[in-house]
Design a protein around this motif. Structure first.
Motif, PDB file in Angstrom:
ATOM      1  N   GLU A 167       1.221   0.733   5.907  1.00 50.69           N
ATOM      2  CA  GLU A 167       2.121   1.879   5.817  1.00 50.69           C
ATOM      3  C   GLU A 167       2.479   2.490   7.181  1.00 50.69           C
ATOM      4  O   GLU A 167       2.424   3.690   7.380  1.00 50.69           O
ATOM      5  CB  GLU A 167       1.503   2.944   4.893  1.00 50.69           C
ATOM      6  CG  GLU A 167       1.309   2.420   3.487  1.00 50.69           C
ATOM      7  CD  GLU A 167       0.774   3.463   2.524  1.00 50.69           C
ATOM      8  OE1 GLU A 167       0.559   4.633   2.905  1.00 50.69           O
ATOM      9  OE2 GLU A 167       0.568   3.086   1.349  1.00 50.69           O
ATOM     10  N   ARG A 170       8.681   3.109   7.520  1.00 54.80           N
ATOM     11  CA  ARG A 170       9.312   3.628   6.307  1.00 54.80           C
ATOM     12  C   ARG A 170      10.784   3.236   6.319  1.00 54.80           C
ATOM     13  O   ARG A 170      11.516   3.527   7.248  1.00 54.80           O
ATOM     14  CB  ARG A 170       9.163   5.145   6.244  1.00 54.80           C
ATOM     15  CG  ARG A 170       9.566   5.712   4.899  1.00 54.80           C
ATOM     16  CD  ARG A 170       8.935   7.092   4.683  1.00 54.80           C
ATOM     17  NE  ARG A 170       9.394   7.678   3.444  1.00 54.80           N
ATOM     18  CZ  ARG A 170       8.866   7.438   2.247  1.00 54.80           C
ATOM     19  NH1 ARG A 170       7.825   6.629   2.139  1.00 54.80           N
ATOM     20  NH2 ARG A 170       9.350   8.008   1.168  1.00 54.80           N
ATOM     21  N   TRP A 175       7.015   3.122   2.010  1.00 53.37           N
ATOM     22  CA  TRP A 175       6.104   2.795   3.100  1.00 53.37           C
ATOM     23  C   TRP A 175       5.939   1.284   3.144  1.00 53.37           C
ATOM     24  O   TRP A 175       5.816   0.638   2.100  1.00 53.37           O
ATOM     25  CB  TRP A 175       4.741   3.467   2.891  1.00 53.37           C
ATOM     26  CG  TRP A 175       4.784   4.940   3.110  1.00 53.37           C
ATOM     27  CD1 TRP A 175       4.678   5.914   2.166  1.00 53.37           C
ATOM     28  CD2 TRP A 175       4.969   5.598   4.360  1.00 53.37           C
ATOM     29  NE1 TRP A 175       4.788   7.156   2.746  1.00 53.37           N
ATOM     30  CE2 TRP A 175       4.963   6.992   4.108  1.00 53.37           C
ATOM     31  CE3 TRP A 175       5.152   5.166   5.669  1.00 53.37           C
ATOM     32  CZ2 TRP A 175       5.122   7.940   5.103  1.00 53.37           C
ATOM     33  CZ3 TRP A 175       5.303   6.110   6.665  1.00 53.37           C
ATOM     34  CH2 TRP A 175       5.296   7.480   6.389  1.00 53.37           C
TER      35      TRP A 175
END
Length: 195
Positions: A167, A170, A175
């Motif tokens: 993650e 983005r 994510w």
């Protein structure tokens, strides 16, 4: 065909065009007139995929600069079929700090209608050969974890996974994870020339 290629500045480039086992396909050094095709191919991946974490389309002028500002040790190759650019690949410095001078990163993008036909493998083989010939020690690649095709290509070409960051990006309101892969080109005992 081994024709000399003109660099954007008009000097004869070190790289030469390379014929391939795929009918009508040739790999050749990028030239200024390829900027529009390089931009169009990259923009597809920017707008529609997680193959790149760029989020804004690039201009043709930015791709002209991308071609002109390359150092000889950071080539851009174009895959051309019957006079049409259908893919491109490039080597770039991995990090700007001088201690990283023996490590390169690669980028490979194909027109979506030409994926899965071995063209990525040919481009990757060319990049690896260029890096080896120039005495680089290692190659690095980063890919979104959901880009199974890119990860498989790198692993087929001798790269091994060395990091997985969770993650860290983005895009498309999601994510995304990044996987890094590496390929060592020279044995550890190889004493490289300073860069």
């Amino acid at each position: 065909m081994s024709s000399a290629a003109e660099s954007p500045e008009g000097h004869t480039a070190e790289a030469r065009a390379v014929d391939t086992p795929l009918p009508g396909l040739q790999l050749r050094p990028a030239q200024l007139h390829d900027a529009a095709a390089i931009a169009a191919i990259l923009n597809h991946y920017i707008v529609f995929t997680t193959a790149t974490f760029m989020t804004e389309p690039v201009s043709v002028d930015s791709r002209r600069a991308f071609i002109v500002e390359r150092k000889p040790e950071h080539p851009i190759w174009v895959a051309e079929r019957d006079g049409v650019a259908i893919g491109w690949a490039a080597l770039a410095q991995h990090q700007p700090r001088s201690a990283y001078g023996h490590t390169l990163e690669n980028s490979i993008y194909l027109h979506p209608g030409h994926v899965g036909r071995g063209i990525g493998t040919l481009l990757m083989s060319q990049l690896v050969a260029d890096a080896q010939r120039r005495g680089f020690h290692s190659l690095i690649a980063g890919a979104c974890s959901e880009q199974a095709g890119s990860l498989a290509l790198h692993e087929r070409m001798g790269y091994r996974r060395c990091a997985h960051f969770h993650e860290v990006a983005r895009k498309f309101d999601r994510w995304l994870d990044v996987v890094y892969l590496e390929r060592l080109l020279q044995p550890a005992s190889h004493d490289p020339a300073p860069r």
